[in-house]
Design an enzyme around this catalytic site. Structure first.
Site, mmCIF file in Angstrom:
data_model
loop_
_atom_site.group_PDB
_atom_site.id
_atom_site.type_symbol
_atom_site.label_atom_id
_atom_site.label_comp_id
_atom_site.label_asym_id
_atom_site.label_seq_id
_atom_site.Cartn_x
_atom_site.Cartn_y
_atom_site.Cartn_z
ATOM 1 N NE ARG A 103 -3.641 -2.398 2.363
ATOM 2 C CZ ARG A 103 -4.569 -2.690 3.265
ATOM 3 N NH1 ARG A 103 -4.845 -1.814 4.229
ATOM 4 N NH2 ARG A 103 -5.226 -3.840 3.205
ATOM 5 N NE ARG B 191 -1.240 4.781 9.175
ATOM 6 C CZ ARG B 191 -2.537 4.464 9.220
ATOM 7 N NH1 ARG B 191 -3.124 4.016 8.133
ATOM 8 N NH2 ARG B 191 -3.225 4.595 10.333
ATOM 9 C CD GLU C 223 -8.334 -1.647 10.718
ATOM 10 O OE1 GLU C 223 -8.278 -2.474 9.807
ATOM 11 O OE2 GLU C 223 -8.289 -0.411 10.546
ATOM 12 C CB SER D 59 -11.288 -4.138 8.697
ATOM 13 O OG SER D 59 -12.409 -3.320 8.475
ATOM 14 N NE ARG E 147 -1.906 -1.661 11.798
ATOM 15 C CZ ARG E 147 -2.667 -0.596 11.740
ATOM 16 N NH1 ARG E 147 -3.830 -0.592 12.386
ATOM 17 N NH2 ARG E 147 -2.307 0.471 11.059
#
Length: 426
Positions: free
Chosen positions: A262, A277, A349, A352, A391
């Site tokens: 990403r 991130r 988070e 999801s 994460r």
């Protein structure tokens, strides 16, 4: 993608749904584009009909030896043939304009999704476990990893720039163990089929799951026009693209452990320290393909499968229902699983899970056949992280930190760690 027929019959409902999402009304614009499409299609059909009729009339005129009429009809047919390419191009442009506009409209939230503006309006569904209680101070993962000598951001920056990490030794082994643990759980206990799929895909695959055209800036593109996947959702969901499935074979459940890529174009200045991130990270993805009647129940099931990973690891977390303003583009309803990170003293988070209805299926033309029903139906698709490996590594490091700076390995991971029970300084 939404059905233009549904929009025509529910113009007010669409604009109300978009308002809940914080988006501008679009129904009038879409219907105007559809009116244009219908008009040019009708014009072209009228031209084709008149050309065919005139061609038959030429034969009749010739049979009656009415050469004057035959010549006039031939001239008319020639004029129609000359103007048809422009009409056909206008038809293509009208269809493309409507399709492009529809492809940028987000999905319609389910009725029970809380209405809100952003993450502050999300609603906690439940909490699981308890926060760790220590006598020593909590630390963030990058402090722990660098102190152990097993997490190197400077070398990663030398290799690739910002938002990359180099893990070595037992910490690299722990990351690999987490991914294998997740795959084993989802395949042996939760009934998912493991898939090894490409990391580069064509435009059509990205379009099918909704990344294109709206989110191109969030993606990485190769020099030959392919895209690096931002999540294995793209490949796993597109496995059924263009296919007609039998209802009795549904649901299909797929899982894959892959790198994800990403650009993080919209996150400048956010989470710049550490590996929260990243441009590249490992993720265990879950995808379900269901019929229309089963997707809501499958959403609850998928979320529970992701939660089970954290339960088995003994990590405290909460599951929240995202509000309309915080949901993803293709989702009708989303649960975020947020793990507790002691070093940040907050929840973050880690998964999801979304139900998309037939939104992606319409883009992919993925359908199923109901027994004794001649009409095909679009499948429903769901996707979720089961869970994000990087994460999860952060959560294990921060929650299992010992006073001396070492990290205890959770019991569930011991079979994957080759006898290592604690990570200590290299």
């Amino acid at each position: 993608m939404l059905d233009i027929k549904w929009i025509r019959e529910n113009e007010g409902a669409l604009d109300e749904a978009l308002k809940k999402r914080g988006a501008e009304p679009m129904a009038a614009t879409l219907l105007a584009l559809d009116d244009k499409r219908r008009s040019v299609i009708q014009t072209l059909q009228d031209m084709q009909s008149r050309r065919n009729a005139a061609s038959k009339e030429i034969g009749a005129a010739m049979a009656q030896k009415n050469t004057e009429l035959a010549e006039r009809l031939k001239t008319e047919v020639a004029e129609i043939k000359d103007t048809m390419p422009a009409a056909e191009q206008e038809e293509r442009e009208a269809i493309a304009a409507l399709d492009d506009a529809l492809s940028r409209v987000p999905n319609i939230p389910l009725d029970d999704v809380p209405v809100g503006k952003d993450e502050h309006d999300n609603v906690v569904k439940h909490l699981v476990g308890e926060k760790p209680r220590w006598n020593h101070a909590a630390k963030e993962h990058f402090e722990i990893g660098e102190a152990l000598g097993l997490m190197d951001f400077e070398r990663a920056a030398k290799l690739s720039g910002a938002r990359f990490t180099v893990l070595t030794g037992q910490l690299a082994k722990l990351e690999r163990a987490l991914g294998q643990f997740m795959l084993d759980m989802h395949t042996t206990e939760h009934g998912y089929t493991e898939v090894s799929s490409p990391l580069m895909v064509r435009d059509e695959a990205m379009y099918g799951t909704g990344q294109l055209p709206k989110f191109a800036e969030d993606l990485f593109r190769t020099t030959d026009g392919r895209w690096l996947i931002p999540t294995a959702e793209v490949t796993l969901t597109n496995l059924v693209s263009g296919e007609v499935l039998e209802q009795e074979k549904l649901p299909l459940r797929f899982t894959a452990l892959t790198p994800s890529f990403r650009s993080e174009a919209g996150s400048a200045g956010r989470d710049t320290r550490g590996m929260l991130r990243q441009h590249q990270f490992w993720k265990c993805e879950l995808v379900s393909i269901t019929d229309a009647e089963s997707s809501i129940a499958e959403h609850e099931r998928m979320t529970e499968c992701a939660e089970n990973v954290l339960k088995r690891l003994g990590l405290h977390f909460r599951t929240v229902t995202l509000c309309t303003g915080d949901m993803g583009f293709g989702a009708r309803k989303t649960y975020d699983i947020e793990v507790w990170l002691p070093g940040q003293d907050t929840y973050r988070e880690i998964s999801s899970c979304s139900v998309c209805g037939d939104f992606q299926a319409r883009r992919m033309n993925a359908r199923y056949r109901v027994k004794d029903d001649k009409n095909l139906k679009f499948v429903h698709t769901l996707n979720g992280s089961g869970v994000a490996v990087g994460r999860c590594l952060i959560a294990v490091m921060e929650n299992y930190l010992n006073e001396d700076g070492s990290v205890t390995i959770p019991d569930a991971l011991l079979p994957y760690m080759g006898g290592i029970k604690k990570i200590e300084r290299a």
